[in-house]
Write a protein that holds these residues in place. Sequence first.
Motif, PDB file in Angstrom:
ATOM      1  N   ILE A 242       4.119   6.304   3.335  1.00 21.78           N
ATOM      2  CA  ILE A 242       4.872   5.923   4.182  1.00 21.78           C
ATOM      3  C   ILE A 242       5.164   6.225   5.948  1.00 21.78           C
ATOM      4  O   ILE A 242       4.486   6.902   5.503  1.00 21.78           O
ATOM      5  CB  ILE A 242       6.219   6.480   3.105  1.00 21.78           C
ATOM      6  CG1 ILE A 242       6.484   6.665   1.773  1.00 21.78           C
ATOM      7  CG2 ILE A 242       7.724   6.006   4.118  1.00 21.78           C
ATOM      8  CD1 ILE A 242       7.168   7.485   0.822  1.00 21.78           C
ATOM      9  N   ASP A 245       7.215   8.869   7.893  1.00 24.16           N
ATOM     10  CA  ASP A 245       6.877   9.774   7.903  1.00 24.16           C
ATOM     11  C   ASP A 245       6.659  10.590   8.515  1.00 24.16           C
ATOM     12  O   ASP A 245       6.224  12.104   8.808  1.00 24.16           O
ATOM     13  CB  ASP A 245       6.312  10.640   6.703  1.00 24.16           C
ATOM     14  CG  ASP A 245       6.624  10.706   5.466  1.00 24.16           C
ATOM     15  OD1 ASP A 245       8.031  10.170   4.620  1.00 24.16           O
ATOM     16  OD2 ASP A 245       6.356   9.795   3.530  1.00 24.16           O
ATOM     17  N   PRO A 256      -2.525   4.054   6.080  1.00 19.90           N
ATOM     18  CA  PRO A 256      -1.529   4.107   4.260  1.00 19.90           C
ATOM     19  C   PRO A 256      -2.748   4.009   3.024  1.00 19.90           C
ATOM     20  O   PRO A 256      -2.840   3.463   2.069  1.00 19.90           O
ATOM     21  CB  PRO A 256      -1.127   1.999   4.334  1.00 19.90           C
ATOM     22  CG  PRO A 256      -1.682   2.311   4.877  1.00 19.90           C
ATOM     23  CD  PRO A 256      -2.906   2.646   6.338  1.00 19.90           C
ATOM     24  N   ARG A 673      13.821   2.418  -1.778  1.00 20.82           N
ATOM     25  CA  ARG A 673      12.507   1.265  -1.011  1.00 20.82           C
ATOM     26  C   ARG A 673      12.089   0.908  -1.344  1.00 20.82           C
ATOM     27  O   ARG A 673      10.972   1.495  -2.557  1.00 20.82           O
ATOM     28  CB  ARG A 673      12.626   2.306   0.570  1.00 20.82           C
ATOM     29  CG  ARG A 673      13.756   2.338   0.967  1.00 20.82           C
ATOM     30  CD  ARG A 673      12.873   2.512   2.299  1.00 20.82           C
ATOM     31  NE  ARG A 673      12.238   3.688   2.798  1.00 20.82           N
ATOM     32  CZ  ARG A 673      11.356   3.838   3.802  1.00 20.82           C
ATOM     33  NH1 ARG A 673      11.496   3.316   4.766  1.00 20.82           N
ATOM     34  NH2 ARG A 673      10.824   5.022   3.540  1.00 20.82           N
ATOM     35  N   HIS A 675       8.434  -2.675  -1.129  1.00 22.67           N
ATOM     36  CA  HIS A 675       7.467  -3.669  -0.198  1.00 22.67           C
ATOM     37  C   HIS A 675       7.426  -4.811  -0.605  1.00 22.67           C
ATOM     38  O   HIS A 675       7.949  -5.498  -1.595  1.00 22.67           O
ATOM     39  CB  HIS A 675       5.716  -3.406  -0.116  1.00 22.67           C
ATOM     40  CG  HIS A 675       4.768  -3.829   0.637  1.00 22.67           C
ATOM     41  ND1 HIS A 675       5.018  -5.621   0.625  1.00 22.67           N
ATOM     42  CD2 HIS A 675       4.929  -4.277   2.153  1.00 22.67           C
ATOM     43  CE1 HIS A 675       4.365  -5.835   1.484  1.00 22.67           C
ATOM     44  NE2 HIS A 675       4.165  -4.820   2.864  1.00 22.67           N
ATOM     45  N   ASP A 706      11.136  -2.924   2.391  1.00 28.71           N
ATOM     46  CA  ASP A 706      10.730  -2.388   3.911  1.00 28.71           C
ATOM     47  C   ASP A 706       9.354  -2.490   3.905  1.00 28.71           C
ATOM     48  O   ASP A 706       8.384  -1.983   2.900  1.00 28.71           O
ATOM     49  CB  ASP A 706      10.861  -0.961   3.673  1.00 28.71           C
ATOM     50  CG  ASP A 706      10.936  -0.391   5.548  1.00 28.71           C
ATOM     51  OD1 ASP A 706      10.427  -0.904   5.888  1.00 28.71           O
ATOM     52  OD2 ASP A 706      11.781   1.048   5.141  1.00 28.71           O
ATOM     53  N   ARG A 708       7.600  -0.848   5.675  1.00 29.26           N
ATOM     54  CA  ARG A 708       6.695   0.200   6.697  1.00 29.26           C
ATOM     55  C   ARG A 708       6.338   1.210   4.544  1.00 29.26           C
ATOM     56  O   ARG A 708       6.034   2.931   5.343  1.00 29.26           O
ATOM     57  CB  ARG A 708       7.600   0.595   7.096  1.00 29.26           C
ATOM     58  CG  ARG A 708       8.054   1.131   8.570  1.00 29.26           C
ATOM     59  CD  ARG A 708       9.079   1.591   9.195  1.00 29.26           C
ATOM     60  NE  ARG A 708      10.493   1.340   8.046  1.00 29.26           N
ATOM     61  CZ  ARG A 708      11.749   1.747   8.622  1.00 29.26           C
ATOM     62  NH1 ARG A 708      11.833   2.941   9.456  1.00 29.26           N
ATOM     63  NH2 ARG A 708      12.659   2.054   7.544  1.00 29.26           N
ATOM     64  N   LEU A 709       6.080   0.871   3.918  1.00 26.34           N
ATOM     65  CA  LEU A 709       5.989   1.275   2.768  1.00 26.34           C
ATOM     66  C   LEU A 709       4.296   0.587   2.218  1.00 26.34           C
ATOM     67  O   LEU A 709       4.028  -0.889   2.390  1.00 26.34           O
ATOM     68  CB  LEU A 709       6.664   1.246   1.295  1.00 26.34           C
ATOM     69  CG  LEU A 709       7.357   1.872   1.690  1.00 26.34           C
ATOM     70  CD1 LEU A 709       8.393   2.183   2.289  1.00 26.34           C
ATOM     71  CD2 LEU A 709       8.518   1.992  -0.191  1.00 26.34           C
ATOM     72  N   ARG A 710       3.531   1.600   1.546  1.00 24.12           N
ATOM     73  CA  ARG A 710       2.328   0.986   1.324  1.00 24.12           C
ATOM     74  C   ARG A 710       2.401  -0.403  -0.350  1.00 24.12           C
ATOM     75  O   ARG A 710       3.797   0.274  -0.726  1.00 24.12           O
ATOM     76  CB  ARG A 710       1.335   1.678   0.565  1.00 24.12           C
ATOM     77  CG  ARG A 710      -0.245   1.501  -0.291  1.00 24.12           C
ATOM     78  CD  ARG A 710      -1.388   2.376  -0.064  1.00 24.12           C
ATOM     79  NE  ARG A 710      -2.292   1.261  -1.463  1.00 24.12           N
ATOM     80  CZ  ARG A 710      -3.346   1.124  -0.390  1.00 24.12           C
ATOM     81  NH1 ARG A 710      -3.756   1.813   0.562  1.00 24.12           N
ATOM     82  NH2 ARG A 710      -4.143   0.794  -0.995  1.00 24.12           N
ATOM     83  N   VAL A 713       3.858   0.856  -3.988  1.00 23.61           N
ATOM     84  CA  VAL A 713       4.947   2.261  -4.351  1.00 23.61           C
ATOM     85  C   VAL A 713       6.877   1.569  -3.755  1.00 23.61           C
ATOM     86  O   VAL A 713       6.740   1.047  -3.197  1.00 23.61           O
ATOM     87  CB  VAL A 713       4.632   2.855  -2.467  1.00 23.61           C
ATOM     88  CG1 VAL A 713       5.312   4.203  -2.323  1.00 23.61           C
ATOM     89  CG2 VAL A 713       2.717   3.156  -3.222  1.00 23.61           C
ATOM     90  N   GLN A 715       9.921   4.050  -2.988  1.00 16.10           N
ATOM     91  CA  GLN A 715      10.252   5.146  -2.848  1.00 16.10           C
ATOM     92  C   GLN A 715      11.469   5.717  -2.761  1.00 16.10           C
ATOM     93  O   GLN A 715      12.539   4.698  -2.861  1.00 16.10           O
ATOM     94  CB  GLN A 715       9.849   5.129  -0.973  1.00 16.10           C
ATOM     95  CG  GLN A 715      10.005   6.924  -0.762  1.00 16.10           C
ATOM     96  CD  GLN A 715      12.117   6.815  -0.391  1.00 16.10           C
ATOM     97  OE1 GLN A 715      12.320   5.504   0.899  1.00 16.10           O
ATOM     98  NE2 GLN A 715      12.633   7.757  -0.289  1.00 16.10           N
TER      99      GLN A 715
END
Length: 786
Positions: A242, A245, A256, A673, A675, A706, A708-710, A713, A715
């Motif tokens: 993430i 973080d 990531p 969230r 990807h 988002d 900003r996630l791999r 994944v 969240q």
Amino acid sequence: MIASPREKVGMGHGDNGQGGRDNGFLLHSSHWGVFSARWDGEKLSVQPYAGDPDPNQIIENFPEALRHSARIKRPCIRRGWLENGPGPDLRRGTDDYVEVSWKEAIRLAGNELLRIRTDFGPAAMFGGSYGWSSAGRFHHAQSQVHRFLNLAMGGYIRSVNSYSAGASSVIIPHIIGNFENHTKRNVSWAQIETETDIVVAFGGMALKNSMVSGGGISEHVERGAMERAHKRGCRFILIGPIQDDLPAEAGAEWVPVIPGTDTALMLGLIHTLVSTGLHDQPFLARYTTGWDRFEAYVMGRVDGLPKDAAWASGITGVAAKTIIELANALHGRRSLITVAHALQRAEHGEQPVWMGAALAAALGQMGLPGGGYAYALGAIGYYGRRNNAVPMPTFPQERNPIQEFIPVARIADMLLNPGSSYRYNGETRSYPRVRAMYWAGGNPFHHHQDLARLRKAFGQVDTLIVNEMAWTGTARHADIVLPCTMTLEREDIGGSSNDPLLVPMRRVAPPLGEARDDYDIFSELAGHLGAREAFTEGRTTRQWLEHLYERTRGALVSLDQPAPDFEEFWQGDGLRLPQEPDDGGQLRAFRADPSSHPLPTPSGRIEIFSETIESFGERDCPGHPVWLPPQEAPKADAPLYLVANQPATRLHSQLDFGGHSARSKRQGREVARMHPADAAERSIADGDIVRLFNQRGACLASVRLDERLRKGVVQIPTGAWFDPLDLNAESVLCVHGNPNVLTRDVGTSALAQGCSGQLTIIEIERFDGILPDIRAYDPPVGRPAR
């Protein structure tokens, strides 16, 4: 005015329109910040402490929460328990409640406690309290309930460690020494700001975590420290799935990594250092033990498998070139390795903690200002700060004569398997037979895993008594519910051993309905059990505050520091306390002179290999840090990782019904969230309601796309109140978005038996059915739950 953090030690004076009584605002404190509040009988207003450089918005939960309908107004008894008496009952969580008078509630609760004490003894009582109840030093529910059980019941079965640091708090004493010393007196934010060249943050250092501190916090310094360090030229490397973080101010470079593979990445870094001769061999020889055995494993001399960058790349998803470049960047610079709590809240969670220490030792930086290893820095607000030079007011719990305990995350195992054996920290122990539980200051239907299993476990006891201010999932499973006050409705003293401001927490509003302070509830129950005088020592709440404050005042006198009497302190706007020097603590002294200042480990050194742990014979935690593949990995019917981490708009599940928390949700659901590429594969659009599911259960959430996630994944934060559609269904569906219907209830390893709820595997799909109403906050009084 409220004492500014830049003022000299002593009392604050003057009026900045915030702390004084002339404008109706009264000083108070919370785990997420010192603040002031004003209640006009209908509306609550709050404003942050003027001396806080980066106030936390969680205080904005208070206005809507103070008089919310989820609050409990009167004592309540579960109908099934009232009609049938104590005993195991799987209807807990589905039953309705009957309001009774305080006199009747005390009689029922007191008689049941007497029955347990007389017929089974105190070892049949579990004292469930996880803390985080209030920033107050006196109205700390854990201290209150434990003191009551010690003095009125003759003791209780306790829990040890925490859900946050269950694995690390057991492994760190074996490898470095005292956990508290290493986390609280080691590398500070001030050192990073001026000394550190490169920070590698495994799991990040999210501000949502460091914004919170046990006992309260007056100055949030983390964002500013990282910004100033970055501007000076310090590099921040974020290792995690993430990207946010670390705050934007750190200017972090994102690596990531696949969730749960940080240990393998650290091995690749260490292999690179050793194979190129960049590891600090003199440091390893002087300050560590067991390096040779560990190095043989790293280099493949033990199993024929070198743990090089290419090997690590295949596990972590990080390019071998990136691993090699990072290892080279760490060499010869003031480098700092941090490992977040999140990494050890997973299967084999001991390994990244231990491996992080091994990596820092290989770099030879441990004990240097701003360098080495700072476990959990950024995980909580009082890490990375100076200690106060005087003791804090503390409500005494007294001695518990019962020696039996369980690791805190093993409560369902205890209730479902009494008498069965388990391993913990080298010992074979047995789960006790618990007949009753008293819970205050915690909500296991938030922080425990596999909630369907937990519900079955809670159905095994004769009686569950809860002190609670609102209808949490735990309160809805209790037999006797005693309404307690919110922090704003009582007086206390707020303060942390690592924050310089001691706060007179004045009562802002009267109690709601018939709610009482925990102290008053326990005083009444202690009287019923013949222990009132022992519990109260003849003191009122105000007298206890004066008595507890005197310990701190006396220490100030001995240091020739300003030491106002209690009345002056109570009428003032905060007392500034002297603090100890930022001296690096135990590790700095050890580095300077390892002979005179050995570490409190068996060898007196950093234990890269531990003969003690090796002697335990645990296959899932051998004698040196290793890479152990997880038993649960993505598969066809659950191809995605779920990261169930801490929320940003509340502390755990506290005040989930508050305005700030509610405004963060969509259609009343928690936000997950994912990807955009994963969403596109499933025809999911931003804002859709989705169903997250696996073999243990399912929950509904609103989705936010988002990048900003791999990829791979998902969240979702923890803390949305448990709101099951049908508790009797084979697979429980939480319509509100509580991810702990999905997480596994297994220990990190036989060493620590910590919580492994950070990671699990799931599938996700768009939810096209009729959207169920949110009923998490509806009082279950006079009618059954959903």
